[in-house]
Design a protein around this motif. Structure first.
Motif, PDB file in Angstrom:
ATOM      1  N   UNK A  85       0.833  -1.196   0.000  1.00  0.00           N
ATOM      2  CA  UNK A  85       0.000   0.000   0.000  1.00  0.00           C
ATOM      3  C   UNK A  85       0.872   1.252   0.000  1.00  0.00           C
ATOM      4  N   UNK A  86       0.331   2.346  -0.545  1.00  0.00           N
ATOM      5  CA  UNK A  86       1.043   3.623  -0.559  1.00  0.00           C
ATOM      6  C   UNK A  86       1.166   4.203   0.842  1.00  0.00           C
ATOM      7  N   UNK A  87       0.089   4.097   1.599  1.00  0.00           N
ATOM      8  CA  UNK A  87       0.032   4.678   2.937  1.00  0.00           C
ATOM      9  C   UNK A  87      -0.164   3.545   3.937  1.00  0.00           C
ATOM     10  N   UNK A  88       0.557   3.602   5.035  1.00  0.00           N
ATOM     11  CA  UNK A  88       0.480   2.555   6.043  1.00  0.00           C
ATOM     12  C   UNK A  88      -0.198   3.082   7.299  1.00  0.00           C
ATOM     13  N   UNK A  89      -1.531   3.085   7.241  1.00  0.00           N
ATOM     14  CA  UNK A  89      -2.315   3.452   8.424  1.00  0.00           C
ATOM     15  C   UNK A  89      -3.570   2.589   8.454  1.00  0.00           C
ATOM     16  N   UNK A  90      -4.301   2.661   9.556  1.00  0.00           N
ATOM     17  CA  UNK A  90      -5.484   1.808   9.731  1.00  0.00           C
ATOM     18  C   UNK A  90      -6.545   2.067   8.670  1.00  0.00           C
ATOM     19  N   UNK A  91      -6.761   3.313   8.320  1.00  0.00           N
ATOM     20  CA  UNK A  91      -7.809   3.647   7.351  1.00  0.00           C
ATOM     21  C   UNK A  91      -7.499   3.042   5.979  1.00  0.00           C
ATOM     22  N   UNK A  92      -6.274   3.210   5.515  1.00  0.00           N
ATOM     23  CA  UNK A  92      -5.890   2.663   4.207  1.00  0.00           C
ATOM     24  C   UNK A  92      -5.982   1.141   4.204  1.00  0.00           C
ATOM     25  N   UNK A  93      -5.506   0.519   5.280  1.00  0.00           N
ATOM     26  CA  UNK A  93      -5.558  -0.933   5.368  1.00  0.00           C
ATOM     27  C   UNK A  93      -7.007  -1.412   5.385  1.00  0.00           C
ATOM     28  N   UNK A  94      -7.866  -0.753   6.144  1.00  0.00           N
ATOM     29  CA  UNK A  94      -9.269  -1.176   6.223  1.00  0.00           C
ATOM     30  C   UNK A  94      -9.987  -1.003   4.898  1.00  0.00           C
ATOM     31  N   UNK A  95      -9.690   0.059   4.171  1.00  0.00           N
ATOM     32  CA  UNK A  95     -10.293   0.253   2.841  1.00  0.00           C
ATOM     33  C   UNK A  95      -9.882  -0.886   1.903  1.00  0.00           C
ATOM     34  N   UNK A  96      -8.615  -1.262   1.969  1.00  0.00           N
ATOM     35  CA  UNK A  96      -8.142  -2.360   1.138  1.00  0.00           C
ATOM     36  C   UNK A  96      -8.834  -3.666   1.525  1.00  0.00           C
ATOM     37  N   UNK A  97      -8.875  -3.955   2.826  1.00  0.00           N
ATOM     38  CA  UNK A  97      -9.511  -5.188   3.314  1.00  0.00           C
ATOM     39  C   UNK A  97     -10.974  -5.237   2.910  1.00  0.00           C
ATOM     40  N   UNK A  98     -11.699  -4.144   3.085  1.00  0.00           N
ATOM     41  CA  UNK A  98     -13.121  -4.112   2.724  1.00  0.00           C
ATOM     42  C   UNK A  98     -13.326  -4.411   1.239  1.00  0.00           C
ATOM     43  N   UNK A  99     -12.465  -3.856   0.392  1.00  0.00           N
ATOM     44  CA  UNK A  99     -12.588  -4.107  -1.050  1.00  0.00           C
ATOM     45  C   UNK A  99     -12.308  -5.575  -1.359  1.00  0.00           C
ATOM     46  N   UNK A 100     -11.253  -6.128  -0.793  1.00  0.00           N
ATOM     47  CA  UNK A 100     -10.853  -7.508  -1.072  1.00  0.00           C
ATOM     48  C   UNK A 100     -11.913  -8.497  -0.595  1.00  0.00           C
ATOM     49  N   UNK A 101     -12.524  -8.232   0.548  1.00  0.00           N
ATOM     50  CA  UNK A 101     -13.544  -9.138   1.066  1.00  0.00           C
ATOM     51  C   UNK A 101     -14.732  -9.287   0.118  1.00  0.00           C
ATOM     52  N   UNK A 102     -14.954  -8.321  -0.739  1.00  0.00           N
ATOM     53  CA  UNK A 102     -16.084  -8.359  -1.667  1.00  0.00           C
ATOM     54  C   UNK A 102     -15.786  -9.144  -2.950  1.00  0.00           C
ATOM     55  N   UNK A 103     -14.539  -9.499  -3.186  1.00  0.00           N
ATOM     56  CA  UNK A 103     -14.160 -10.170  -4.431  1.00  0.00           C
ATOM     57  C   UNK A 103     -14.243 -11.682  -4.281  1.00  0.00           C
ATOM     58  N   UNK A 104     -15.117 -12.325  -5.045  1.00  0.00           N
ATOM     59  CA  UNK A 104     -15.255 -13.784  -4.976  1.00  0.00           C
ATOM     60  C   UNK A 104     -14.015 -14.498  -5.493  1.00  0.00           C
ATOM     61  N   UNK A 105     -13.240 -13.843  -6.334  1.00  0.00           N
ATOM     62  CA  UNK A 105     -12.022 -14.457  -6.871  1.00  0.00           C
ATOM     63  C   UNK A 105     -10.934 -14.626  -5.803  1.00  0.00           C
ATOM     64  N   UNK A 106     -10.999 -13.815  -4.755  1.00  0.00           N
ATOM     65  CA  UNK A 106     -10.007 -13.885  -3.682  1.00  0.00           C
ATOM     66  C   UNK A 106     -10.460 -14.952  -2.691  1.00  0.00           C
ATOM     67  N   UNK A 107      -9.698 -16.037  -2.597  1.00  0.00           N
ATOM     68  CA  UNK A 107     -10.073 -17.114  -1.685  1.00  0.00           C
ATOM     69  C   UNK A 107      -9.321 -17.028  -0.365  1.00  0.00           C
ATOM     70  N   UNK A 108      -8.192 -16.325  -0.339  1.00  0.00           N
ATOM     71  CA  UNK A 108      -7.434 -16.129   0.892  1.00  0.00           C
ATOM     72  C   UNK A 108      -6.771 -14.764   0.831  1.00  0.00           C
ATOM     73  N   UNK A 109      -6.667 -14.125   1.991  1.00  0.00           N
ATOM     74  CA  UNK A 109      -5.986 -12.834   2.096  1.00  0.00           C
ATOM     75  C   UNK A 109      -5.225 -12.817   3.411  1.00  0.00           C
ATOM     76  N   UNK A 110      -3.959 -12.484   3.335  1.00  0.00           N
ATOM     77  CA  UNK A 110      -3.102 -12.444   4.516  1.00  0.00           C
ATOM     78  C   UNK A 110      -2.445 -11.074   4.628  1.00  0.00           C
ATOM     79  N   UNK A 111      -2.392 -10.536   5.835  1.00  0.00           N
ATOM     80  CA  UNK A 111      -1.595  -9.357   6.130  1.00  0.00           C
ATOM     81  C   UNK A 111      -0.205  -9.888   6.467  1.00  0.00           C
ATOM     82  N   UNK A 112       0.809  -9.506   5.703  1.00  0.00           N
ATOM     83  CA  UNK A 112       2.126 -10.115   5.834  1.00  0.00           C
ATOM     84  C   UNK A 112       3.191  -9.084   6.190  1.00  0.00           C
ATOM     85  N   UNK A 113       4.351  -9.589   6.588  1.00  0.00           N
ATOM     86  CA  UNK A 113       5.496  -8.720   6.841  1.00  0.00           C
ATOM     87  C   UNK A 113       6.452  -8.824   5.656  1.00  0.00           C
ATOM     88  N   UNK A 114       7.415  -7.931   5.615  1.00  0.00           N
ATOM     89  CA  UNK A 114       8.394  -7.971   4.539  1.00  0.00           C
ATOM     90  C   UNK A 114       8.176  -6.847   3.552  1.00  0.00           C
TER      91      UNK A 114
END
Length: 163
Positions: A85-114
């Motif tokens: 992500x461009x910005x590393x804060x709770x709002x940006x992360x939550x917006x990304x998570x909310x969008x991904x949760x709506x996609x049926x093509x995404x079967x798994x999503x992990x918040x990772x380090x690195x």
């Protein structure tokens, strides 16, 4: 980085060897009857049923599902997508998570380090359908800085067994 999506339990549920036996059996075949499970763990049906209900109530057993063979239902392409992500804060992360949760093509999503912030497992019909997903859905999520797609050539191990 990402906000918690589920409440984390503060106290661990005490589980004994019979509970673990029950969980192993249910992971192997969730269609077993209470009587079949009870027989295999050497308990009567009533305490077996009570143990299963307790594990369901406490969230140890989250749900029962049918595992499908993606190739037999025309979902032969698996892509691992790493995203920063461009910005590393709770709002940006939550917006990304909310969008991904709506996609049926995404079967798994992990918040990772690195080097990346998230890793997605995408299952789709074809290279063309992945391209369409990438261009019309994934790239439309605001705040993505970089993506890296890794195409799965073959699945060597695919299990949901934890025990």
């Amino acid at each position: 980085m990402a906000p918690q999506t589920e409440q984390v339990r503060q106290t661990a549920l005490v589980l004994d060897e019979k509970d673990y036996e029950i969980m192993r059996l249910l992971q192997e075949n969730a269609k077993l009857t209470i009587r079949e499970i009870a027989s295999k763990v050497h308990l009567s049906p009533t305490p077996t049923h009570e143990r299963i209900k307790r594990m369901e109530r406490e969230g140890v057993i989250r749900k029962y599902v049918a595992l499908l063979d993606n190739r037999k239902i025309n979902k032969g392409i698996i892509v691992i997508v790493q995203i920063s992500l461009k910005v590393h804060n709770k709002k940006a992360a939550q917006e990304f998570i909310d969008a991904v949760l709506a996609f049926k093509e995404v079967t798994e999503c992990y918040n990772i380090s690195g080097d990346f912030d998230f890793m997605l497992k995408i299952v789709t019909e074809s290279m063309e359908s992945f391209h369409s997903f990438s261009m019309n859905k994934l790239s439309e999520i605001p705040g993505i800085a970089q993506t890296k797609s890794i195409f799965v050539m073959d699945t060597i191990k695919d299990t949901h067994h934890l025990l």
